[in-house]
Design a protein around this motif. Structure first.
Motif, mmCIF file in Angstrom:
data_model
loop_
_atom_site.group_PDB
_atom_site.id
_atom_site.type_symbol
_atom_site.label_atom_id
_atom_site.label_comp_id
_atom_site.label_asym_id
_atom_site.label_seq_id
_atom_site.Cartn_x
_atom_site.Cartn_y
_atom_site.Cartn_z
ATOM 1 N N TRP A 19 -2.337 86.120 48.081
ATOM 2 C CA TRP A 19 -2.221 86.995 49.248
ATOM 3 C C TRP A 19 -2.653 86.198 50.464
ATOM 4 N N THR A 20 -1.872 86.225 51.510
ATOM 5 C CA THR A 20 -2.112 85.409 52.694
ATOM 6 C C THR A 20 -3.510 85.555 53.277
ATOM 7 N N PHE A 21 -4.083 86.747 53.232
ATOM 8 C CA PHE A 21 -5.368 86.975 53.886
ATOM 9 C C PHE A 21 -6.553 86.910 52.926
ATOM 10 N N SER A 22 -6.330 86.458 51.701
ATOM 11 C CA SER A 22 -7.422 86.289 50.740
ATOM 12 C C SER A 22 -8.010 84.890 50.870
ATOM 13 N N ARG A 23 -9.216 84.747 50.368
ATOM 14 C CA ARG A 23 -9.846 83.427 50.346
ATOM 15 C C ARG A 23 -9.314 82.645 49.153
ATOM 16 N N GLY A 24 -9.345 81.339 49.257
ATOM 17 C CA GLY A 24 -8.989 80.492 48.136
ATOM 18 C C GLY A 24 -10.147 80.420 47.160
ATOM 19 N N ALA A 25 -9.929 79.780 46.031
ATOM 20 C CA ALA A 25 -10.978 79.602 45.027
ATOM 21 C C ALA A 25 -11.267 78.110 44.911
ATOM 22 N N LEU A 26 -12.540 77.731 45.004
ATOM 23 C CA LEU A 26 -12.955 76.328 44.915
ATOM 24 C C LEU A 26 -14.211 76.247 44.076
ATOM 25 N N GLY A 27 -14.173 75.425 43.044
ATOM 26 C CA GLY A 27 -15.329 75.248 42.178
ATOM 27 C C GLY A 27 -14.944 74.419 40.973
ATOM 28 N N PRO A 28 -15.810 74.391 39.966
ATOM 29 C CA PRO A 28 -15.475 73.646 38.746
ATOM 30 C C PRO A 28 -14.235 74.249 38.085
ATOM 31 N N PRO A 29 -13.356 73.422 37.516
ATOM 32 C CA PRO A 29 -12.161 73.968 36.878
ATOM 33 C C PRO A 29 -12.513 74.710 35.595
ATOM 34 N N TYR A 41 -1.745 76.890 58.533
ATOM 35 C CA TYR A 41 -0.684 77.891 58.633
ATOM 36 C C TYR A 41 -0.657 78.442 60.045
ATOM 37 N N ARG A 42 0.365 79.221 60.376
ATOM 38 C CA ARG A 42 0.473 79.811 61.715
ATOM 39 C C ARG A 42 -0.507 80.961 61.909
ATOM 40 N N PHE A 43 -0.458 81.952 61.006
ATOM 41 C CA PHE A 43 -1.376 83.085 61.096
ATOM 42 C C PHE A 43 -1.686 83.546 59.690
ATOM 43 N N PRO A 44 -2.899 83.477 59.278
ATOM 44 C CA PRO A 44 -4.055 82.919 59.958
ATOM 45 C C PRO A 44 -3.966 81.390 60.019
ATOM 46 N N LYS A 45 -4.692 80.796 60.946
ATOM 47 C CA LYS A 45 -4.649 79.329 61.124
ATOM 48 C C LYS A 45 -5.098 78.601 59.864
ATOM 49 N N GLU A 46 -6.065 79.182 59.177
ATOM 50 C CA GLU A 46 -6.563 78.604 57.927
ATOM 51 C C GLU A 46 -6.288 79.591 56.803
ATOM 52 N N TYR A 47 -5.244 79.339 56.048
ATOM 53 C CA TYR A 47 -4.866 80.193 54.930
ATOM 54 C C TYR A 47 -5.650 79.756 53.695
ATOM 55 N N GLY A 48 -6.277 80.711 53.012
ATOM 56 C CA GLY A 48 -6.983 80.437 51.770
ATOM 57 C C GLY A 48 -8.212 79.567 51.890
ATOM 58 N N PRO A 49 -9.053 79.778 52.913
ATOM 59 C CA PRO A 49 -10.225 78.908 53.038
ATOM 60 C C PRO A 49 -11.203 79.114 51.877
ATOM 61 N N ALA A 50 -11.828 78.029 51.458
ATOM 62 C CA ALA A 50 -12.844 78.073 50.410
ATOM 63 C C ALA A 50 -13.796 76.904 50.646
ATOM 64 N N GLU A 51 -15.045 77.092 50.280
ATOM 65 C CA GLU A 51 -16.006 76.013 50.462
ATOM 66 C C GLU A 51 -17.076 76.063 49.388
ATOM 67 N N ILE A 52 -17.686 74.903 49.184
ATOM 68 C CA ILE A 52 -18.740 74.759 48.186
ATOM 69 C C ILE A 52 -19.605 73.568 48.581
ATOM 70 N N THR A 53 -20.869 73.608 48.196
ATOM 71 C CA THR A 53 -21.764 72.467 48.382
ATOM 72 C C THR A 53 -22.058 71.896 46.999
ATOM 73 N N VAL A 54 -21.880 70.584 46.859
ATOM 74 C CA VAL A 54 -22.090 69.938 45.563
ATOM 75 C C VAL A 54 -23.072 68.782 45.708
ATOM 76 N N ASP A 55 -23.853 68.576 44.667
ATOM 77 C CA ASP A 55 -24.736 67.417 44.584
ATOM 78 C C ASP A 55 -24.060 66.386 43.711
ATOM 79 N N VAL A 56 -23.956 65.148 44.228
ATOM 80 C CA VAL A 56 -23.282 64.073 43.509
ATOM 81 C C VAL A 56 -24.287 62.955 43.272
ATOM 82 N N ALA A 57 -24.492 62.619 42.010
ATOM 83 C CA ALA A 57 -25.419 61.548 41.638
ATOM 84 C C ALA A 57 -24.706 60.200 41.704
ATOM 85 N N PRO A 58 -25.459 59.096 41.767
ATOM 86 C CA PRO A 58 -24.815 57.771 41.731
ATOM 87 C C PRO A 58 -23.950 57.639 40.475
#
Length: 161
Positions: free
Chosen positions: A119-129, A89-106
């Motif tokens: 809301w433009t300045f809120s964080r996004g939600a990322l995780g299990p549905p 996005y223009r401002f903020p450059k990253e709208y709705g950032p969210a991050e997670i670390t996951v362990d993935v088995a074979p």
């Protein structure tokens, strides 16, 4: 940092999301995957029209991978992976950032859901549905303030006539 395998980030995508009856394509033996279902805010954006028709940006271990709104299946080697999602996005450059670390088995497919905030300045939600949208209260408060200002202006203008 190690280099990713040749097929890393070659995401197969199905537009429109997924359900338990719609499984991603099978992975080669030993191959793992991260499936991310990306959901936009208010009817294709936020209250203020933030929307990227091409979809969010997804980074896996700091490497960009192809993504769009809906489902993205990202082949990854087994192990720990850091996933970061945002909407350009223009401002903020990253709208709705969210991050997670996951362990993935074979042979495992880890299902995640990214939900852009209301809301433009809120964080996004990322995780299990399922994930709940963030920023709903801030958006409603902003609307209430806007309507209040309009009502006050209307009263002032009406009193001046």
């Amino acid at each position: 940092m190690t280099t990713p395998p040749p097929d890393y980030g070659n995401a197969s995508r199905q537009h429109g999301g997924y359900s338990p009856s719609q499984q991603p394509p099978p992975q080669p033996p030993g191959q793992a995957a991260i499936t991310i279902n990306s959901i936009q805010g208010f009817g294709g954006g936020t209250l203020y029209g933030v929307n990227d028709p091409d979809g969010p940006t997804i980074l896996v271990n700091s490497h960009p991978v192809p993504a769009q709104w809906g489902t993205s299946v990202i082949p990854v080697p087994p192990g720990r992976h850091h996933v970061r999602v945002f909407v350009p996005y223009r401002f903020p450059k990253e709208y709705g950032p969210a991050e997670i670390t996951v362990d993935v088995a074979p042979n495992q497919n880890v299902a995640l859901e990214y939900r852009a905030p209301k809301w433009t300045f809120s964080r996004g939600a990322l995780g299990p549905p399922p994930q709940r949208a963030r920023g709903v209260g801030a958006s409603l408060l902003a609307l209430a303030v806007i309507f209040l200002v309009i009502a006050i202006i209307a009263v002032i203008v009406g009193a001046l006539e």
